[in-house]
Design an enzyme around this catalytic site. Structure first.
Site, mmCIF file in Angstrom:
data_model
loop_
_atom_site.group_PDB
_atom_site.id
_atom_site.type_symbol
_atom_site.label_atom_id
_atom_site.label_comp_id
_atom_site.label_asym_id
_atom_site.label_seq_id
_atom_site.Cartn_x
_atom_site.Cartn_y
_atom_site.Cartn_z
ATOM 1 N N LEU A 57 30.719 -19.860 -20.064
ATOM 2 C CA LEU A 57 31.649 -19.899 -18.929
ATOM 3 C C LEU A 57 30.937 -20.234 -17.622
ATOM 4 O O LEU A 57 31.590 -20.542 -16.629
ATOM 5 C CB LEU A 57 32.340 -18.536 -18.764
ATOM 6 C CG LEU A 57 32.942 -17.898 -20.021
ATOM 7 C CD1 LEU A 57 33.690 -16.626 -19.646
ATOM 8 C CD2 LEU A 57 33.886 -18.867 -20.729
ATOM 9 N N ALA A 58 29.620 -20.168 -17.604
ATOM 10 C CA ALA A 58 28.897 -20.372 -16.334
ATOM 11 C C ALA A 58 28.990 -21.823 -15.890
ATOM 12 O O ALA A 58 28.910 -22.739 -16.708
ATOM 13 C CB ALA A 58 27.436 -19.981 -16.496
ATOM 14 N N LYS B 242 32.199 -31.903 -16.039
ATOM 15 C CA LYS B 242 32.915 -31.171 -17.101
ATOM 16 C C LYS B 242 33.236 -32.097 -18.281
ATOM 17 O O LYS B 242 33.231 -31.661 -19.433
ATOM 18 C CB LYS B 242 34.200 -30.557 -16.543
ATOM 19 C CG LYS B 242 33.971 -29.273 -15.756
ATOM 20 C CD LYS B 242 33.680 -28.109 -16.695
ATOM 21 C CE LYS B 242 33.459 -26.802 -15.966
ATOM 22 N NZ LYS B 242 33.067 -25.706 -16.842
ATOM 23 N N TYR C 232 32.714 -32.613 -10.004
ATOM 24 C CA TYR C 232 32.969 -31.479 -10.894
ATOM 25 C C TYR C 232 33.635 -31.950 -12.186
ATOM 26 O O TYR C 232 33.214 -31.614 -13.297
ATOM 27 C CB TYR C 232 33.875 -30.465 -10.168
ATOM 28 C CG TYR C 232 34.344 -29.323 -11.038
ATOM 29 C CD1 TYR C 232 33.665 -28.107 -11.047
ATOM 30 C CD2 TYR C 232 35.482 -29.449 -11.847
ATOM 31 C CE1 TYR C 232 34.102 -27.067 -11.850
ATOM 32 C CE2 TYR C 232 35.914 -28.416 -12.645
ATOM 33 C CZ TYR C 232 35.225 -27.228 -12.645
ATOM 34 O OH TYR C 232 35.659 -26.194 -13.443
ATOM 35 N N ASP D 159 19.248 -18.686 -16.686
ATOM 36 C CA ASP D 159 19.785 -19.694 -15.779
ATOM 37 C C ASP D 159 20.037 -20.976 -16.574
ATOM 38 O O ASP D 159 19.162 -21.409 -17.332
ATOM 39 C CB ASP D 159 18.743 -19.950 -14.668
ATOM 40 C CG ASP D 159 19.346 -20.676 -13.487
ATOM 41 O OD1 ASP D 159 20.121 -21.630 -13.715
ATOM 42 O OD2 ASP D 159 19.041 -20.308 -12.348
ATOM 43 N N LEU D 160 21.184 -21.574 -16.387
ATOM 44 C CA LEU D 160 21.507 -22.820 -17.104
ATOM 45 C C LEU D 160 20.554 -23.957 -16.735
ATOM 46 O O LEU D 160 20.498 -24.972 -17.415
ATOM 47 C CB LEU D 160 22.946 -23.253 -16.812
ATOM 48 C CG LEU D 160 24.065 -22.444 -17.474
ATOM 49 C CD1 LEU D 160 25.414 -22.998 -17.076
ATOM 50 C CD2 LEU D 160 23.931 -22.442 -18.990
ATOM 51 N N GLU E 46 40.465 -30.534 -14.825
ATOM 52 C CA GLU E 46 39.925 -31.488 -13.844
ATOM 53 C C GLU E 46 39.425 -32.766 -14.518
ATOM 54 O O GLU E 46 39.274 -33.799 -13.877
ATOM 55 C CB GLU E 46 38.776 -30.856 -13.057
ATOM 56 C CG GLU E 46 39.214 -29.979 -11.914
ATOM 57 C CD GLU E 46 39.867 -30.750 -10.772
ATOM 58 O OE1 GLU E 46 39.306 -31.752 -10.325
ATOM 59 O OE2 GLU E 46 40.957 -30.352 -10.341
ATOM 60 N N ASP F 295 36.650 -14.899 -15.296
ATOM 61 C CA ASP F 295 36.911 -15.007 -16.739
ATOM 62 C C ASP F 295 35.939 -14.140 -17.538
ATOM 63 O O ASP F 295 36.327 -13.500 -18.516
ATOM 64 C CB ASP F 295 36.774 -16.465 -17.202
ATOM 65 C CG ASP F 295 37.858 -17.353 -16.626
ATOM 66 O OD1 ASP F 295 38.682 -16.860 -15.833
ATOM 67 O OD2 ASP F 295 37.888 -18.558 -16.966
ATOM 68 N N SER G 37 37.795 -28.178 -18.595
ATOM 69 C CA SER G 37 38.741 -28.015 -17.496
ATOM 70 C C SER G 37 39.741 -29.162 -17.393
ATOM 71 O O SER G 37 39.422 -30.318 -17.692
ATOM 72 C CB SER G 37 37.930 -27.945 -16.196
ATOM 73 O OG SER G 37 38.747 -28.200 -15.090
HETATM 74 O O1 G4F Z 1 42.434 -23.461 -5.988
HETATM 75 P P1 G4F Z 1 41.723 -24.759 -6.013
HETATM 76 O O2 G4F Z 1 40.482 -24.825 -5.212
HETATM 77 O O3 G4F Z 1 41.485 -25.114 -7.536
HETATM 78 P P2 G4F Z 1 41.110 -26.466 -8.317
HETATM 79 O O4 G4F Z 1 40.415 -27.428 -7.441
HETATM 80 O O5 G4F Z 1 42.352 -26.969 -8.973
HETATM 81 O O6 G4F Z 1 40.075 -25.952 -9.415
HETATM 82 C C1 G4F Z 1 40.233 -24.788 -10.203
HETATM 83 O O7 G4F Z 1 40.916 -25.090 -11.397
HETATM 84 C C2 G4F Z 1 40.276 -26.030 -12.250
HETATM 85 C C3 G4F Z 1 41.128 -26.233 -13.482
HETATM 86 O O8 G4F Z 1 41.160 -25.101 -14.266
HETATM 87 C C4 G4F Z 1 38.896 -25.519 -12.623
HETATM 88 F F1 G4F Z 1 38.283 -26.439 -13.393
HETATM 89 C C5 G4F Z 1 38.092 -25.241 -11.370
HETATM 90 O O9 G4F Z 1 36.852 -24.641 -11.724
HETATM 91 C C6 G4F Z 1 38.850 -24.263 -10.507
HETATM 92 O O10 G4F Z 1 38.960 -23.054 -11.212
HETATM 93 O O11 G4F Z 1 42.679 -25.930 -5.469
HETATM 94 C C7 G4F Z 1 43.966 -26.146 -5.979
HETATM 95 C C8 G4F Z 1 44.707 -27.161 -5.108
HETATM 96 C C9 G4F Z 1 43.918 -28.426 -4.804
HETATM 97 O O12 G4F Z 1 44.784 -29.542 -4.923
HETATM 98 C C10 G4F Z 1 43.517 -28.291 -3.349
HETATM 99 O O13 G4F Z 1 43.361 -29.522 -2.686
HETATM 100 O O14 G4F Z 1 44.986 -26.569 -3.839
HETATM 101 C C11 G4F Z 1 44.732 -27.533 -2.836
HETATM 102 N N1 G4F Z 1 44.482 -26.840 -1.572
HETATM 103 C C12 G4F Z 1 45.246 -26.953 -0.450
HETATM 104 N N2 G4F Z 1 44.738 -26.204 0.529
HETATM 105 C C13 G4F Z 1 43.466 -26.005 -1.305
HETATM 106 C C14 G4F Z 1 43.616 -25.601 0.017
HETATM 107 N N3 G4F Z 1 42.457 -25.551 -2.091
HETATM 108 C C15 G4F Z 1 41.574 -24.674 -1.550
HETATM 109 N N4 G4F Z 1 40.597 -24.215 -2.334
HETATM 110 N N5 G4F Z 1 41.683 -24.267 -0.236
HETATM 111 C C16 G4F Z 1 42.687 -24.708 0.596
HETATM 112 O O15 G4F Z 1 42.771 -24.315 1.766
#
Ligand code: G4F
Length: 321
Positions: free
Chosen positions: A79-80, A152, A148, A57-58, A126, A14, A124
């Site tokens: 954004l950090a 947030k 997390y 550093d935050l 989340e 971002d 977020s």
């Molecule tokens: O891509 P993810 O790791 O993103 P997540 O956890 O939704 O978080 C991102 O979006 C949030 C909302 O904007 C932000 F706050 C946060 O900082 C980050 O940018 O996972 C997305 C989904 C989850 O349900 C996870 O369980 O994908 C599922 N998933 C399934 N297999 C996986 C995997 N996630 C990851 N990282 N790796 C896998 O192998």
């Protein structure tokens, strides 16, 4: 005179898109990095010479105060943070230090050095976690499901609190997942698009994933940084949900990515690995962005299908280069 912006997390996905946007708009851009400003930062190396980097550093109050004193910003974009939800269970206290207390430190630094500045906090989806209603709006109660998300939620409320306590111009953007070719490889969309490209080019054989049924509201990061900027151009500060109001599963992401890579049946390449399954999942996250549309004139321009396909094409180019 050019407006000055200060961005923490400038070297991330971002931060790099936001820097480009602000430079196009004629801003003087300052960014904060944890390592030495002379180090290499992959996503912003093409902007060297156009932005000024400050070390900070935050976790360290005085470094924030000093960075703001030096850059004298009109706008601050915080954004950090630790952005990977999955690792927040392994480092819950560090997550809180950076993504919760770190926001207070930034607000304090602003309050002390440049109270007239405008402040954007990267909140977020989340925070909604076990969603209390579907779709989620700015008024939906939070129920975080990870260290997390809990951190947030604190960052969000302290941003609102400084607005109400000290009459500062502080805003919180509740951003749902936003992806791009600059997304880190640990996040699921990029993990999938990179592996589809690598398998296509014979550089990988398999893709290991956690839950294929997990669903998210996925948008394009480039669209979302525009919303951040718009929030700071309003007459009065407020909080906004930034999302697409569409939900897609990890399985759909795999289908589109493998189709774009021309790989046919994706089932032969994908295996399930419990290490990627989370201790607690968020459910039914989908954002209603109508407040942003009516007040900011913002709406997403890139569909889920287009987004995943452009990421696969970019990863094929990257791996071929
Ligand atoms: O891509 P993810 O790791 O993103 P997540 O956890 O939704 O978080 C991102 O979006 C949030 C909302 O904007 C932000 F706050 C946060 O900082 C980050 O940018 O996972 C997305 C989904 C989850 O349900 C996870 O369980 O994908 C599922 N998933 C399934 N297999 C996986 C995997 N996630 C990851 N990282 N790796 C896998 O192998």
């Amino acid at each position: 005179m050019a407006k000055r912006a200060f961005i923490t997390g400038v070297s991330g996905q971002d931060g790099s898109y936001l820097s480009e946007l602000l430079l196009e708009k004629g801003y003087e851009v300052h960014g904060m990095v944890r390592r030495s400003p002379t180090d290499s930062f992959e996503l912003i190396d093409h902007l060297r010479g156009q932005i000024t980097l400050h070390q900070g550093d935050l976790l360290d109050q005085s470094s924030l105060t000093e960075a703001l004193r030096e850059s004298r910003p009109d706008e601050i974009y915080n954004l950090a943070a630790t952005s990977f939800v999955g690792s927040s269970w392994a480092q819950p206290a560090l997550t809180a230090e950076l993504s919760a207390v770190g926001v207070t430190r930034m607000l304090e630094a602003m309050h002390e050095t440049c109270p007239e500045a405008r402040f954007y906090q990267a909140s977020s989806s989340e925070m909604y976690g076990m969603a209390r209603e579907v779709p989620q709006t700015e008024g939906t109660p939070f129920y975080p499901r990870s260290p997390y998300g809990a951190a947030k939620a604190y960052g969000h409320f302290i941003t609102v609190n400084y607005r109400e306590s000290y009459d500062l111009f502080t805003t919180s953007g509740i951003l749902f997942n936003h992806e791009s070719p600059r997304r880190g490889i640990d996040f699921v969309t990029r993990k999938i698009t990179w592996h589809a490209a690598a398998i296509k080019l014979g550089k990988a054989q398999k893709l290991a994933l956690g839950s294929l049924d997990a669903e998210r509201d996925w948008g394009y990061a480039k669209d979302y940084v525009e919303a951040m900027w718009l929030m700071l151009q309003q007459e009065t500060p407020s909080d906004y949900v930034i999302a697409t109001n569409e939900r897609h599963s990890v399985r759909e992401c795999v289908e589109v990515a493998f189709d774009e890579a021309g790989l046919g049946e994706w089932e032969q390449y994908v295996e399930l690995d419990p290490q990627f399954v989370r201790p607690a999942e968020v459910v039914e996250l989908v954002g209603d962005y109508s407040k942003a549309e009516s007040e900011l004139g913002w709406k997403p321009t890139t569909s889920f299908d287009e987004l995943i396909r452009l990421m696969v094409r970019s990863d094929i180019d990257l791996l071929q280069a």
